[in-house]
Design an enzyme around this catalytic site. Structure first.
Site, PDB file in Angstrom:
ATOM      1  N   TYR A   1     -20.527   2.370   4.281  1.00  0.00           N
ATOM      2  CA  TYR A   1     -19.238   2.381   3.469  1.00  0.00           C
ATOM      3  C   TYR A   1     -19.285   1.832   1.964  1.00  0.00           C
ATOM      4  O   TYR A   1     -19.854   0.958   1.988  1.00  0.00           O
ATOM      5  CB  TYR A   1     -17.987   1.572   4.157  1.00  0.00           C
ATOM      6  CG  TYR A   1     -17.726   2.178   5.561  1.00  0.00           C
ATOM      7  CD1 TYR A   1     -17.475   1.353   6.649  1.00  0.00           C
ATOM      8  CD2 TYR A   1     -17.441   3.359   5.593  1.00  0.00           C
ATOM      9  CE1 TYR A   1     -17.195   1.702   7.718  1.00  0.00           C
ATOM     10  CE2 TYR A   1     -17.373   4.138   7.025  1.00  0.00           C
ATOM     11  CZ  TYR A   1     -17.302   3.045   8.299  1.00  0.00           C
ATOM     12  OH  TYR A   1     -17.049   3.691   9.318  1.00  0.00           O
TER      13      TYR A   1
ATOM     14  N   ARG B   1      -4.937   8.669  12.195  1.00  0.00           N
ATOM     15  CA  ARG B   1      -6.338   8.039  12.858  1.00  0.00           C
ATOM     16  C   ARG B   1      -6.040   6.692  13.686  1.00  0.00           C
ATOM     17  O   ARG B   1      -6.966   5.701  13.612  1.00  0.00           O
ATOM     18  CB  ARG B   1      -7.439   7.855  11.527  1.00  0.00           C
ATOM     19  CG  ARG B   1      -7.838   8.945  11.151  1.00  0.00           C
ATOM     20  CD  ARG B   1      -9.389   9.246  11.810  1.00  0.00           C
ATOM     21  NE  ARG B   1     -10.043   8.314  11.659  1.00  0.00           N
ATOM     22  CZ  ARG B   1     -10.966   8.048  12.578  1.00  0.00           C
ATOM     23  NH1 ARG B   1     -10.731   8.484  13.899  1.00  0.00           N
ATOM     24  NH2 ARG B   1     -11.922   7.036  12.264  1.00  0.00           N
TER      25      ARG B   1
ATOM     26  N   ASP C   1     -15.541   9.098   5.063  1.00  0.00           N
ATOM     27  CA  ASP C   1     -14.719   7.983   5.235  1.00  0.00           C
ATOM     28  C   ASP C   1     -14.808   7.213   3.744  1.00  0.00           C
ATOM     29  O   ASP C   1     -15.961   6.549   3.728  1.00  0.00           O
ATOM     30  CB  ASP C   1     -15.003   7.192   6.323  1.00  0.00           C
ATOM     31  CG  ASP C   1     -13.915   6.228   6.654  1.00  0.00           C
ATOM     32  OD1 ASP C   1     -14.018   5.607   7.868  1.00  0.00           O
ATOM     33  OD2 ASP C   1     -13.272   5.684   5.621  1.00  0.00           O
TER      34      ASP C   1
ATOM     35  N   ASP D   1     -16.447  -0.059  18.204  1.00  0.00           N
ATOM     36  CA  ASP D   1     -15.411  -1.399  18.656  1.00  0.00           C
ATOM     37  C   ASP D   1     -14.483  -0.735  19.420  1.00  0.00           C
ATOM     38  O   ASP D   1     -13.060  -1.338  19.102  1.00  0.00           O
ATOM     39  CB  ASP D   1     -15.002  -2.203  17.340  1.00  0.00           C
ATOM     40  CG  ASP D   1     -14.883  -1.614  16.195  1.00  0.00           C
ATOM     41  OD1 ASP D   1     -14.082  -2.131  15.234  1.00  0.00           O
ATOM     42  OD2 ASP D   1     -15.436  -0.638  15.977  1.00  0.00           O
TER      43      ASP D   1
ATOM     44  N   HIS E   1     -13.158   4.404   3.246  1.00  0.00           N
ATOM     45  CA  HIS E   1     -12.907   3.290   3.950  1.00  0.00           C
ATOM     46  C   HIS E   1     -12.594   2.245   2.615  1.00  0.00           C
ATOM     47  O   HIS E   1     -12.664   1.312   2.575  1.00  0.00           O
ATOM     48  CB  HIS E   1     -14.236   2.725   4.203  1.00  0.00           C
ATOM     49  CG  HIS E   1     -14.307   1.983   5.482  1.00  0.00           C
ATOM     50  ND1 HIS E   1     -13.966   0.597   5.384  1.00  0.00           N
ATOM     51  CD2 HIS E   1     -14.341   2.358   6.695  1.00  0.00           C
ATOM     52  CE1 HIS E   1     -14.154   0.198   6.769  1.00  0.00           C
ATOM     53  NE2 HIS E   1     -14.002   1.012   7.561  1.00  0.00           N
TER      54      HIS E   1
ATOM     55  N   GLU F   1     -13.042  11.139  17.127  1.00  0.00           N
ATOM     56  CA  GLU F   1     -14.145  10.284  16.765  1.00  0.00           C
ATOM     57  C   GLU F   1     -14.739   9.818  18.152  1.00  0.00           C
ATOM     58  O   GLU F   1     -14.168   9.366  18.981  1.00  0.00           O
ATOM     59  CB  GLU F   1     -13.954   9.212  16.095  1.00  0.00           C
ATOM     60  CG  GLU F   1     -15.183   8.403  15.537  1.00  0.00           C
ATOM     61  CD  GLU F   1     -14.700   7.195  14.720  1.00  0.00           C
ATOM     62  OE1 GLU F   1     -15.529   6.581  13.860  1.00  0.00           O
ATOM     63  OE2 GLU F   1     -13.463   6.908  14.511  1.00  0.00           O
TER      64      GLU F   1
ATOM     65  N   HIS G   1      -8.942   6.913  16.356  1.00  0.00           N
ATOM     66  CA  HIS G   1     -10.094   5.938  15.963  1.00  0.00           C
ATOM     67  C   HIS G   1     -10.825   5.831  17.338  1.00  0.00           C
ATOM     68  O   HIS G   1     -10.555   5.387  18.124  1.00  0.00           O
ATOM     69  CB  HIS G   1      -9.558   4.777  15.399  1.00  0.00           C
ATOM     70  CG  HIS G   1     -10.496   4.073  14.876  1.00  0.00           C
ATOM     71  ND1 HIS G   1     -10.736   2.280  14.848  1.00  0.00           N
ATOM     72  CD2 HIS G   1     -11.285   4.235  13.906  1.00  0.00           C
ATOM     73  CE1 HIS G   1     -11.452   2.092  13.955  1.00  0.00           C
ATOM     74  NE2 HIS G   1     -12.066   2.977  13.378  1.00  0.00           N
TER      75      HIS G   1
ATOM     76  N   GLU H   1      -6.419   4.176  10.781  1.00  0.00           N
ATOM     77  CA  GLU H   1      -7.105   2.973  11.880  1.00  0.00           C
ATOM     78  C   GLU H   1      -6.488   1.778  11.388  1.00  0.00           C
ATOM     79  O   GLU H   1      -6.911   0.566  12.434  1.00  0.00           O
ATOM     80  CB  GLU H   1      -8.574   3.104  11.585  1.00  0.00           C
ATOM     81  CG  GLU H   1      -9.300   2.688  10.115  1.00  0.00           C
ATOM     82  CD  GLU H   1     -10.553   2.763  10.098  1.00  0.00           C
ATOM     83  OE1 GLU H   1     -11.487   2.010   9.740  1.00  0.00           O
ATOM     84  OE2 GLU H   1     -11.101   3.822  10.167  1.00  0.00           O
TER      85      GLU H   1
HETATM   86  C1  GCO Z   1     -14.380   4.594  11.465  1.00  0.00           C
HETATM   87  C2  GCO Z   1     -13.891   3.203  11.091  1.00  0.00           C
HETATM   88  C3  GCO Z   1     -14.940   2.134  11.665  1.00  0.00           C
HETATM   89  C4  GCO Z   1     -14.243   0.722  11.272  1.00  0.00           C
HETATM   90  C5  GCO Z   1     -14.646  -0.403  12.416  1.00  0.00           C
HETATM   91  C6  GCO Z   1     -13.825  -1.690  11.823  1.00  0.00           C
HETATM   92  O1  GCO Z   1     -13.757   5.343  11.002  1.00  0.00           O
HETATM   93  O2  GCO Z   1     -14.924   4.500  12.282  1.00  0.00           O
HETATM   94  O3  GCO Z   1     -13.935   2.999   9.874  1.00  0.00           O
HETATM   95  O4  GCO Z   1     -16.154   2.152  11.120  1.00  0.00           O
HETATM   96  O5  GCO Z   1     -14.762   0.193   9.919  1.00  0.00           O
HETATM   97  O6  GCO Z   1     -14.236  -0.074  13.472  1.00  0.00           O
HETATM   98  O7  GCO Z   1     -14.328  -2.508  12.970  1.00  0.00           O
HETATM   99 MG    MG Z   2     -12.718   4.697   9.176  1.00  0.00          MG
END
Ligand code: GCO
Ligand code: MG
Length: 419
Positions: free
Chosen positions: A155, A297, A224, A330, A226, A353, A326, A276
């Protein structure tokens, strides 16, 4: 069907701490599993579940999901925060899992049945150069992927250390000396994950020009941002990317910058995805109702689980916004299964995703959805069709608690920016 116990389980099969909630009932062998993964504050979520939700829910009728969700939401009086929402999500998903198992049905059937046999997914390609990213894109294409997200250097195209910024050609220019001293001062006083938003913004155009130039337009491509750019630079990137026909451009702006979404919408036709980072309905409602985005998302556990997510999907359908839940590393495989059941049952599904589910993850979570031919497939078993092997989970204790570095994103002059 009374709840007898609610407990949190932390495990890190891939090195990322996942939070799972198990809801046990007084029906022998009948329990449910839910995802409560907020990996950046995992132990806080576990405490919220074990110290507050367990005593609150013992003895309650597990069948009344909506009532229990509303009760959990307001039980702390203050609400809509990431830790509490994730704890509630773990219980909520587990209750849907229980209802499906009790009914002998997959959750997508409780939601109205399948609208499609599987969910189209996108994979993650990264690299240090456009050529390296291209090779990763082509590798996924060869594996049957229909859509690939392209990032170059993660990012913001972050640099590992500030000195790299000095390596830029412009560093040789006379004013560079001032810049160098400012950078060195910043680095010592303000450690962090430095990146250069200007270089990043220009590099992304080069990236898509190279990839599209080589593979053409038969593969969906995504990116992304971000929230790594100043608003007008995000608009500039979104318009410059129009010729490359992205499936969507994600997180161009932070969630609290609704006004800038209005300006973005007026200026460019690149589809926009956002959500997200959402925890509060007031974050997504204006974006959906004013049709300022094309894809929602949301990280389902961050908004409180399947119960609010199915309502969000319905709201989005009314405004022709599609879902793209999302689904990174994680999110636990239980969260991925919940995403998938919604993807199968919602008419306004867009894309999903996904991550690659390795052997360790699948051993801890038997019944993990199957990734095949660019799609995610459910196993059509009752509930979410997924389980948790607690003995296997114990083999992967939660990651050690160390300060998070990547969220300390800084511009070259040391300014901290949204990560
Ligand atoms: C995505 C997200 C993740 C987040 C992460 C934070 O689009 O998958 O941006 O990469 O940054 O889940 O913990
Ligand atoms: Mg993202």
């Amino acid at each position: 069907m009374r709840i007898t116990r609610v407990k949190s389980i932390l495990t890190a099969p891939d090195g990322i701490t996942l939070v799972v909630v198990k809801v046990e009932t007084d029906v022998p062998g009948l329990y449910g599993l839910g995802c409560a993964t907020f990996t950046q504050r995992a132990t806080l979520v576990a405490r919220a579940v074990d110290d507050y939700l367990d005593p609150l829910l013992r003895g309650r009728n597990a069948a009344n999901i909506e009532d229990l969700w509303q009760m959990m939401r307001v039980n702390s009086s203050w609400r809509n925060d990431p830790v509490l929402n994730n704890s509630i999500s773990g219980v909520d998903m587990a209750l849907w899992d229980i209802k499906g198992k009790a009914a002998g049905m997959p959750v997508y059937d409780l939601l109205g049945g399948k609208c499609r046999p599987s969910a189209m997914v996108y994979r993650h390609a990264d690299g240090r150069s456009p050529q390296e990213v291209l090779e990763n894109v082509q590798r996924y294409q060869a594996e049957g992927a229909l859509a690939v997200r392209c990032q170059m250097g993660g990012y913001g195209g972050r640099v590992k250390d500030v000195t790299a910024l000095n390596a830029r050609p412009s560093a040789a220019a006379p004013q560079a000396t001032h810049r160098r001293s400012a950078l060195d001062a910043a680095a010592s006083e303000f450690p962090g994950a430095y990146y250069d938003p200007d270089a990043y913004a220009r590099s992304v155009i080069d990236l898509f020009d190279h990839v599209r130039g080589q593979i053409g337009y038969d593969l969906f491509l995504l990116h992304d941002i971000h929230e790594r750019l100043a608003p007008m630079d995000a608009i500039r990137m979104a318009t410059a990317l129009e010729p490359y026909r992205l499936f969507f451009l994600e997180d161009p702006l932070p969630p609290d910058q609704i006004e800038w979404f209005r300006r973005l919408r007026q200026q460019c036709a690149t589809p926009i995805a956002m959500g997200e980072l959402h925890n509060h309905p007031l974050e997504w409602r204006p974006l959906v109702v004013e049709q300022l985005i094309d894809f929602i998302r949301a990280h389902i556990s961050q908004i409180g689980g399947l119960t609010p997510a199915r309502k969000l999907a319905a709201l989005c359908e009314a405004y022709n916004v599609r879902t793209a839940w999302h689904g990174p590393g994680d999110v636990s495989p239980i969260g991925h299964a919940a995403n998938l059941h919604l993807d199968l049952a919602c008419h306004n599904f867009g894309i999903q995703e996904v991550i690659f589910f390795g052997e360790a993850l699948k051993a801890v979570f038997p019944g993990t959805p199957e990734l095949r031919d660019g799609h995610l497939w459910a196993n059509d078993q009752p509930g979410f069709g997924i389980d948790l092997d607690e003995a296997q989970a114990a083999k992967y204790p939660p990651a050690a608690l160390t300060p998070i570095e990547w969220t300390q994103a800084r511009w070259p002059d040391g300014t901290l920016w949204t990560p």
